[in-house]
Scaffold this active site. Structure first.
Site, PDB file in Angstrom:
ATOM      1  N   GLY A  78      -0.560   0.344  13.006  1.00 21.17           N
ATOM      2  CA  GLY A  78       0.072  -0.010  11.737  1.00 21.17           C
ATOM      3  C   GLY A  78      -0.639   0.653  10.570  1.00 21.17           C
ATOM      4  N   ALA A 123      -3.149  -0.250   8.670  1.00 17.75           N
ATOM      5  CA  ALA A 123      -4.618  -0.246   8.643  1.00 17.75           C
ATOM      6  C   ALA A 123      -5.162   0.881   9.506  1.00 17.75           C
ATOM      7  CB  ALA A 123      -5.156  -1.596   9.119  1.00 17.75           C
ATOM      8  N   ASP A 172     -10.136   2.362   2.538  1.00 15.27           N
ATOM      9  CA  ASP A 172     -10.263   1.548   3.760  1.00 15.27           C
ATOM     10  C   ASP A 172     -11.045   2.284   4.859  1.00 15.27           C
ATOM     11  OD1 ASP A 172      -8.987  -0.779   2.936  1.00 15.27           O
ATOM     12  OD2 ASP A 172      -6.996  -0.051   3.499  1.00 15.27           O
ATOM     13  N   ALA A 222       5.753   4.288  20.491  1.00 14.38           N
ATOM     14  CA  ALA A 222       6.240   5.329  19.575  1.00 14.38           C
ATOM     15  C   ALA A 222       5.419   5.368  18.281  1.00 14.38           C
ATOM     16  CB  ALA A 222       7.715   5.089  19.253  1.00 14.38           C
ATOM     17  N   LYS A 254       0.816  -1.224   0.000  1.00 16.68           N
ATOM     18  CA  LYS A 254       0.000   0.000   0.000  1.00 16.68           C
ATOM     19  C   LYS A 254       0.849   1.274   0.000  1.00 16.68           C
ATOM     20  CE  LYS A 254      -4.089  -2.071   2.077  1.00 16.68           C
ATOM     21  NZ  LYS A 254      -5.090  -2.044   3.140  1.00 16.68           N
TER      22      LYS A 254
HETATM   23  P1  NDP Z   1       0.665  -3.836  10.274  1.00 16.85           P
HETATM   24  O1  NDP Z   1       1.657  -4.943  10.191  1.00 16.85           O
HETATM   25  O2  NDP Z   1       0.947  -2.548   9.562  1.00 16.85           O
HETATM   26  O3  NDP Z   1       0.443  -3.458  11.827  1.00 16.85           O
HETATM   27  C1  NDP Z   1       0.219  -4.471  12.759  1.00 16.85           C
HETATM   28  C2  NDP Z   1      -0.210  -3.867  14.097  1.00 16.85           C
HETATM   29  O4  NDP Z   1      -0.572  -4.938  14.966  1.00 16.85           O
HETATM   30  C3  NDP Z   1       0.887  -3.084  14.811  1.00 16.85           C
HETATM   31  O5  NDP Z   1       0.295  -2.019  15.508  1.00 16.85           O
HETATM   32  C4  NDP Z   1       1.455  -4.136  15.764  1.00 16.85           C
HETATM   33  O6  NDP Z   1       2.062  -3.574  16.927  1.00 16.85           O
HETATM   34  C5  NDP Z   1       0.208  -4.854  16.165  1.00 16.85           C
HETATM   35  N1  NDP Z   1       0.423  -6.234  16.653  1.00 16.85           N
HETATM   36  C6  NDP Z   1       0.829  -7.299  15.927  1.00 16.85           C
HETATM   37  N2  NDP Z   1       0.841  -8.411  16.704  1.00 16.85           N
HETATM   38  C7  NDP Z   1       0.420  -8.035  17.934  1.00 16.85           C
HETATM   39  C8  NDP Z   1       0.224  -8.721  19.165  1.00 16.85           C
HETATM   40  N3  NDP Z   1       0.455 -10.044  19.279  1.00 16.85           N
HETATM   41  N4  NDP Z   1      -0.221  -8.029  20.234  1.00 16.85           N
HETATM   42  C9  NDP Z   1      -0.466  -6.695  20.127  1.00 16.85           C
HETATM   43  N5  NDP Z   1      -0.285  -5.972  18.993  1.00 16.85           N
HETATM   44  C10 NDP Z   1       0.154  -6.651  17.903  1.00 16.85           C
HETATM   45  O7  NDP Z   1      -0.726  -4.487   9.818  1.00 16.85           O
HETATM   46  P2  NDP Z   1      -1.983  -3.727   9.182  1.00 16.85           P
HETATM   47  O8  NDP Z   1      -2.176  -2.481   9.927  1.00 16.85           O
HETATM   48  O9  NDP Z   1      -1.826  -3.662   7.710  1.00 16.85           O
HETATM   49  O10 NDP Z   1      -3.196  -4.753   9.438  1.00 16.85           O
HETATM   50  C11 NDP Z   1      -3.778  -4.915  10.729  1.00 16.85           C
HETATM   51  C12 NDP Z   1      -5.033  -5.791  10.650  1.00 16.85           C
HETATM   52  O11 NDP Z   1      -6.081  -5.150   9.934  1.00 16.85           O
HETATM   53  C13 NDP Z   1      -4.804  -7.140   9.947  1.00 16.85           C
HETATM   54  O12 NDP Z   1      -5.441  -8.140  10.732  1.00 16.85           O
HETATM   55  C14 NDP Z   1      -5.509  -6.983   8.626  1.00 16.85           C
HETATM   56  O13 NDP Z   1      -5.985  -8.225   8.151  1.00 16.85           O
HETATM   57  C15 NDP Z   1      -6.657  -6.054   9.003  1.00 16.85           C
HETATM   58  N6  NDP Z   1      -7.201  -5.292   7.860  1.00 16.85           N
HETATM   59  C16 NDP Z   1      -8.503  -5.492   7.501  1.00 16.85           C
HETATM   60  C17 NDP Z   1      -9.061  -4.798   6.439  1.00 16.85           C
HETATM   61  C18 NDP Z   1     -10.495  -5.049   6.064  1.00 16.85           C
HETATM   62  O14 NDP Z   1     -10.918  -4.601   4.992  1.00 16.85           O
HETATM   63  N7  NDP Z   1     -11.284  -5.712   6.897  1.00 16.85           N
HETATM   64  C19 NDP Z   1      -8.292  -3.811   5.665  1.00 16.85           C
HETATM   65  C20 NDP Z   1      -6.919  -3.643   6.140  1.00 16.85           C
HETATM   66  C21 NDP Z   1      -6.416  -4.383   7.189  1.00 16.85           C
HETATM   67  P3  NDP Z   1       3.613  -3.032  16.894  1.00 16.85           P
HETATM   68  O15 NDP Z   1       3.546  -1.664  16.261  1.00 16.85           O
HETATM   69  O16 NDP Z   1       3.983  -3.003  18.316  1.00 16.85           O
HETATM   70  O17 NDP Z   1       4.383  -4.026  16.079  1.00 16.85           O
END
Ligand code: NDP
Length: 278
Positions: free
Chosen positions: A132, A134, A106, A158, A69
């Site tokens: 993240g 999304a 989104d 952060a 993206k």
């Molecule tokens: P990113 O990889 O960009 O971000 C992941 C986020 O999840 C970060 O904030 C990360 O924290 C956190 N995280 C990951 N594992 C854990 C854990 N075990 N405990 C706590 N926090 C955790 O992913 P995206 O933002 O792209 O996607 C996030 C979700 O949104 C996905 O499940 C995706 O499938 C869903 N999504 C759904 C859409 C829809 O149309 N329904 C559209 C877009 C996304 P940290 O910063 O600390 O690493």
């Protein structure tokens, strides 16, 4: 060069389980638009080349999913305000002259799904889990609904703080660690972490979901582990992100074709298909 039927695709890696080809094929049937839509798995180092190839073959538009993206944002030579603010593009319009318009649907997809569910946002307290891509994509449209307060909680503080800086002046927005949420109550809780993908739970205190409307952006045939946990913890309503997926697709379809498909039946049919395991 023009293909005989307008071509669209979703590009991502992995992408083979994407529901987008099915959703857009149903939208096209429903609105009598002549188009084909496919899923294209792109090598991690090959996104710009894949877009150029598809456009060169006459492709008219793309959806872009993980992890491209931000790269799609870079490739667009013109962008919507909502794509600019998200710093990410999930919809590309490929023009005949080689130009590329980038949009991000989104956030509006999530807000429309919350409206469909009848969950009010204006004047309410929102908790968003994750910081993240999304979450960055949905923050602007969520803030535009005028909630009273939006708290972003993330494992890595952060990243939540960086989002607060990015959306400074757009509302009462703050960043917290999960462990600092103790005692706080919310009207709507949105899980935008990818924890559910690994079957894990973000470490949110149960009090945050008690009595709240709880949404998980992730979706599946069964309630996600997060939604099961929230319901057991006293959540008032719960919903997964399938509706967001359908609504963001409908908005992308509108951007490409200028026609807005109906989403309610598509969502029901998709839910039934997921439940049947196909
Ligand atoms: P990113 O990889 O960009 O971000 C992941 C986020 O999840 C970060 O904030 C990360 O924290 C956190 N995280 C990951 N594992 C854990 C854990 N075990 N405990 C706590 N926090 C955790 O992913 P995206 O933002 O792209 O996607 C996030 C979700 O949104 C996905 O499940 C995706 O499938 C869903 N999504 C759904 C859409 C829809 O149309 N329904 C559209 C877009 C996304 P940290 O910063 O600390 O690493």
């Amino acid at each position: 060069m023009h293909a005989e039927v307008d071509r669209y695709a979703v590009m991502g890696n992995p992408v083979q389980h994407s529901l987008s080809p099915l959703i857009h094929t149903w939208f096209a049937e429903q609105t009598h638009q002549a188009l084909v839509y496919e899923a294209i798995e792109v090598p991690l180092d090959g996104f710009p080349e894949a877009v150029a190839r598809f456009q060169g073959e006459g492709g008219r538009g793309l959806n872009v999913t993980v992890p491209f993206k931000e790269a799609a944002w870079e490739l667009a030579d013109e962008r919507s305000a909502r794509a600019e603010e998200a710093g990410a593009v999930n919809t590309l319009v490929l023009r005949d002259d080689g130009g590329r318009f980038g949009d991000n649907t989104d956030g509006v997809g999530l807000v429309r799904d919350l409206e469909r569910l009848g969950w009010p946002l204006a004047g309410r307290r929102l908790l968003i889990l994750g910081a993240g891509g999304a979450v960055r994509g949905v923050l602007g449209p969520l803030l535009a609904t005028a909630p009273r307060e939006v708290v972003i909680a993330n494992r890595t503080l952060a990243r939540a703080e960086a989002l607060v800086d990015r959306f400074q002046g757009r509302g009462a927005l703050s960043a917290r660690r999960f462990e600092d949420l103790n005692g706080a109550a919310f009207d709507v809780v949105i899980n935008g972490t990818s924890a559910s993908l690994a079957g894990e739970l973000p470490p949110v205190p149960e009090a945050c979901v008690r009595g709240a409307c709880v949404y998980d952006m992730m979706y599946g045939a069964r309630p996600t582990p997060f939604l099961e946990w929230a319901v057991a913890g006293g959540a008032r309503h719960s919903a997964d992100g399938l509706g967001m997926l359908v609504e963001q697709a409908a908005e992308a379809f509108f951007v490409w074709r200028g026609v807005r498909p109906q989403t309610a039946q598509v969502l029901l049919d998709l839910r039934e298909r997921l439940a049947r395991g196909c």
